[in-house]
Design an enzyme around this catalytic site. Structure first.
Site, PDB file in Angstrom:
ATOM      1  N   GLU A 276      38.922  13.755  32.428  1.00 33.09           N
ATOM      2  CA  GLU A 276      37.822  14.509  31.990  1.00 33.09           C
ATOM      3  C   GLU A 276      36.404  13.886  32.370  1.00 33.09           C
ATOM      4  O   GLU A 276      35.593  14.443  32.767  1.00 33.09           O
ATOM      5  CB  GLU A 276      37.729  14.623  30.386  1.00 33.09           C
ATOM      6  CG  GLU A 276      38.464  15.764  29.719  1.00 33.09           C
ATOM      7  CD  GLU A 276      39.885  15.312  29.579  1.00 33.09           C
ATOM      8  OE1 GLU A 276      40.099  14.298  29.955  1.00 33.09           O
ATOM      9  OE2 GLU A 276      40.659  16.375  29.180  1.00 33.09           O
TER      10      GLU A 276
ATOM     11  N   HIS B  11      42.047  17.494  17.178  1.00 26.10           N
ATOM     12  CA  HIS B  11      41.730  18.925  17.860  1.00 26.10           C
ATOM     13  C   HIS B  11      40.856  19.504  16.804  1.00 26.10           C
ATOM     14  O   HIS B  11      40.555  20.916  17.310  1.00 26.10           O
ATOM     15  CB  HIS B  11      42.938  19.471  17.963  1.00 26.10           C
ATOM     16  CG  HIS B  11      43.829  19.293  19.231  1.00 26.10           C
ATOM     17  ND1 HIS B  11      44.736  18.001  19.083  1.00 26.10           N
ATOM     18  CD2 HIS B  11      43.871  19.632  20.371  1.00 26.10           C
ATOM     19  CE1 HIS B  11      45.243  17.857  20.442  1.00 26.10           C
ATOM     20  NE2 HIS B  11      44.656  18.884  21.085  1.00 26.10           N
TER      21      HIS B  11
END
Lengths: 432, 406
Positions: free
Chosen positions: B142, B211
């Protein structure tokens, strides 16, 4: 320091990698470990010094240049590595880098610039060797030790000095400072304060180059990006992630490691499990090259091949330049940790002295011509300081400019107007 | 809708008619849906008069429909075409596809955006249409691919970087903070970074703590970026398009649970203004500020509140950074009571900033302290019951409004 290498590593290396011409082991544990770092010893791994640009295989052979250069030098003078014009250009660029950085130190101690200033003395061969081969459209991405990269790329000394003084005429309007040299005109993409931060940006610039060619169908798009960074960065995740992506997509980028053996006070050997950074290239499927970074001609030869490969679409290269910084990490670093013998060793290999010797010995130019260049550079640097001194400081109104490319990003104020339409905004006193 | 409202708000707030105020919002309003110009009440009458008499009249009027937007869409017939129905993730895709057709420098980067079509199907089919380079499947890195997007943006492209889950962008924080937000300034304005960073965040259905993160609170301090949160298919498409066209770096927050919302959106092209808030339901008693998924909890609570006789004004702030203090301010000036309902954590969330901003700017207009309902400062638990208690539920909103309006 010899304990940094274990015996097993040596056997592994000796068994898997080819040997040099005279079949000597590449690393002799009995000698000091700086046999790899700090010498011009042979580091040839394949039996040929031929530099094959058109080899587009993933697993390209690792080449070292010292052999090729030595052979060339022994031949007649008509086979010199550079012409007179090139030699003078290289010399001038390196002298500019050195003189500029020396002036920076002076100005810093006189209180004209503040903060962190990282000087490039001793490493000029890397910057000059690589950047002088680039076109104006090619990109350069650097770290906080970026003054000389900007100068080599063509950013005027005046603009860089003004930026260091924090004046509004600086290349970044005084908003960047020593560690953030940017130039849209000369395609210098920074200047980054955190190490490793610029490598993904460089990968992005290379991606744009490839995109322009393949998606936008601009057939002559072949801009190459050079990413400069140090040995400390080579232990950072961003380095490895970008090596992977660049090799994966065959991006036109060259990763140039300026291995000056020290990350502030951390010796490269103390920080890295395998200090040979060039080896990390083949692990990702790109050629890894080690070159003597104190010799601008050697660097230039390696750079020619690497940049050529990138331009041809052959993908990235990892070039490790063994170099040294004569000063401390920054002007605030007392530089007490480095061994004076090591410093003396590299001071004797001053790249500018070396090039001067080469030029004179091969009768490319006279001593007088080189002196003239030095004088000219002194004047350029003096002029840069004068210009910076006389330039205005940024006014209050500059504070809020450039935060957003589209100042509507400051939003809508309570009165219903966009804040950037508020007249106080241009005075820098708007409440945002 | 907001246009007319603003003009009328100016009328009610001060008796003097400031023609400038009425004119200025209109250029912006062209970006809003045409159908939403008229305030249509559920009984079909068009309400253009929110003058001082409204307080007296309110007691007699029964507001049967808590959601004005739906009534708007069905009653107003200014839209020339019937529009088409789709799910929110399809709306995002439509917006993205239209922008990619319009501008060849728009590209997508992210994990599994290409061949897989996006883990929430937002980029489904795009790789087949535009190729593997333009819809780039990245390795799991990322920080680096966000940085790559920034480098590409600096050199002429307009990338849309997808974080598979917003939480993964924590790994890209270095690049988002240092480079995305700051480089335009640090380079003295030389390089613009027209990047869009988007992805689903928020608390889903038992996805676990990592998450279920709300990164808007972490990113809000970064100077130089804009943050928007979409909540309906309409504004998802509009904000996606506006974000891509914007020269600024924009972070577009989507929500995992809202991807399957079905809505009818116009056929013709439109974009939503990045800096404006959306009036969901005009009202008189209390201003409820919310965004993203909490908008639906608020509207659910609004139904209950309406039945109990309250008239909440619901504003979806949409622009998390910067706040649309005009819409919010007009509302505060009208209702004098503010309730903020958000999904961020209590500490340092968007609600906290909004509370500060409203207090600073509209303190005199408040009859009561601002109430901010946020999620608990707890890592989102897996267990369904615990997860339910970490986020704000409609019942809590109803209680809060009742307490606020005493």
């Amino acid at each position: 320091m010899a304990s940094a290498f274990s015996a097993t590593k040596f056997t592994l290396l000796n068994s898997t990698t080819p040997r040099s011409h005279d079949n000597q082991p590449l690393y002799d544990p009995l000698k000091s470990t700086t046999s790899f770092l700090g010498s011009t010893r042979k580091l040839c791994f394949t039996s040929f010094p031929k530099l094959n640009i058109h080899n587009s295989q993933r697993r390209s052979p690792v080449v070292a240049v010292s052999e090729a250069v030595k052979e060339k030098k022994l031949k007649s003078t008509s086979n010199l590595l550079i012409t007179k014009e090139e030699g003078l250009v290289l010399y001038e660029d390196m002298v500019l880098g050195r003189a500029f950085e020396d002036m920076c130190a002076q100005m810093y101690y006189r209180g004209k610039m503040f903060g962190f200033v990282h000087l490039y003395n001793g490493q000029e061969a890397v910057s000059t060797g690589f950047i002088k081969l680039l076109k104006k459209e090619d990109y350069v991405v650097s770290t906080y030790r970026d003054h000389v990269h900007a100068l080599s790329k063509g950013v005027p000394a005046r603009a860089v000095m003004s930026e260091l003084f924090g004046k509004t005429t600086g290349c970044c309007r005084g908003q960047g400072g020593s560690m953030h040299m940017f130039s849209k005109e000369h395609n210098v993409l920074g200047g980054f304060a955190f190490i490793g931060e610029g490598i993904p940006v460089a990968t992005g610039a290379a991606f744009t180059s490839k995109y322009k060619r393949e998606v936008l169908k601009e057939a002559d798009s072949e801009d190459v990006t050079l990413a400069f960074f140090g040995d400390g960065t080579c232990n950072n995740g961003q380095f490895f992630e970008c090596l992977n992506m660049a090799a994966l997509w065959k991006l036109p980028i060259v990763f140039v490691v300026e291995n000056n053996l020290w990350a502030i006070g951390m010796s490269h050997l103390r920080a890295t499990s395998d200090p040979e950074i060039w080896k990390k290239g083949p692990a990702f499927g790109m050629p890894g090259v080690h070159v003597d970074g104190m010799d601008v001609l050697k660097v230039r030869e390696v750079a020619k091949e690497a940049i050529g490969r990138a331009r041809m679409g052959g993908g990235p290269t990892l070039v490790e330049c063994e170099t040294y910084r004569f000063r401390g990490h920054s002007l605030a670093d007392p530089d007490e940790l480095r061994d004076p013998a090591e410093k003396a060793h590299y001071a004797a290999r001053d790249p500018i002295t070396f090039l001067k010797k080469y030029i004179i010995e091969n009768e490319l130019a006279s001593e007088a011509e080189l002196k003239a260049i030095e004088k000219k550079i002194d004047e350029v640097v003096e002029d840069a300081v004068e210009f910076a001194d006389e330039s205005p400081l940024p006014p209050r109104s500059q504070l809020l400019e450039n935060v957003f490319a589209d100042p509507k990003g400051f939003g809508i104020g309570p009165d219903g107007r966009y804040r950037c339409e508020d007249p106080k905004f241009t005075q820098g006193t708007a409440h945002v | 809708m907001t246009t007319i409202f603003r003009g009328l708000g100016a009328l009610t707030a001060s008796n003097s008619f400031d023609s400038k105020k009425l004119q200025l919002p209109s250029p912006r309003s062209f970006s809003e849906r045409k159908a939403s110009f008229l305030l249509v009440r559920s009984d079909g009458s068009v309400n253009l008069n929110l003058g001082s008499n409204s307080r007296a009249r309110r007691a007699e009027q029964l507001i049967t429909n808590a959601v004005a937007t739906k009534a708007d869409g069905s009653a107003a017939s200014t839209a020339s075409k019937p529009g088409h129905e789709l799910l929110l993730f399809e709306a995002l895709r439509e917006g993205l596809e239209e922008e990619m057709d319009r501008d060849p420098t728009v590209c997508v980067m992210g994990e599994d955006v290409g061949h897989y079509g996006g883990s929430y199907k937002v980029t489904k089919g795009l790789a087949t249409k535009y190729g593997d380079l333009r819809v780039l499947d990245t390795p799991i890195a990322e920080n680096s691919f966000t940085g790559m997007g920034i480098g590409a943006a600096m050199t002429g492209l307009r990338p849309v970087v997808e974080g598979m889950n917003m939480g993964f962008l924590l790994l890209a924080f270095n690049q988002i903070s240092n480079n995305c937000g700051m480089l335009h300034y640090t380079s003295g304005g030389q390089f613009k970074i027209p990047i869009v960073i988007r992805g689903p965040g928020g608390v889903g259905r038992q996805l676990g703590a990592e998450h279920s993160q709300r990164l808007e609170s972490y990113f809000q301090s970064i100077p130089g970026i804009q943050m928007v949160a979409c909540s309906t298919a309409y504004n998802a498409k509009g904000l996606m398009k506006a974000a891509i066209r914007s020269e600024n770096p924009v972070i577009l927050f989507e929500h995992v649970l809202l991807y399957n919302l079905k809505e009818r959106i116009p056929d013709e092209e439109y974009i939503c203004n990045l800096e404006e808030a959306e009036m969901v339901r005009p009202g008189e008693h209390v201003t409820i500020l919310t965004y993203s998924r909490m908008r639906y909890h608020v509207m659910q609570a609004a139904k209950t509140l309406v039945n109990k006789g309250y008239d909440p004004e619901v504003i979806d702030i949409r622009s998390l950074k910067p706040f649309d203090l005009y819409t919010i301010g007009n509302s505060v000036k009208k209702t004098h009571r503010v309730l903020i309902v958000e999904e961020c954590m209590r500490t340092g969330g968007i609600g906290a900033s909004l509370t500060a901003a409203i207090t600073e700017n509209f303190h005199d207009y408040l009859d009561a302290p601002i109430v901010c309902l946020s999620s608990q400062d707890v890592p989102t638990p897996y267990a369904g019951t615990l997860e339910e208690w970490t986020v704000v539920q409609p019942a809590q909103i109803v209680t809060a409004v009742e307490q606020l309006c005493q």
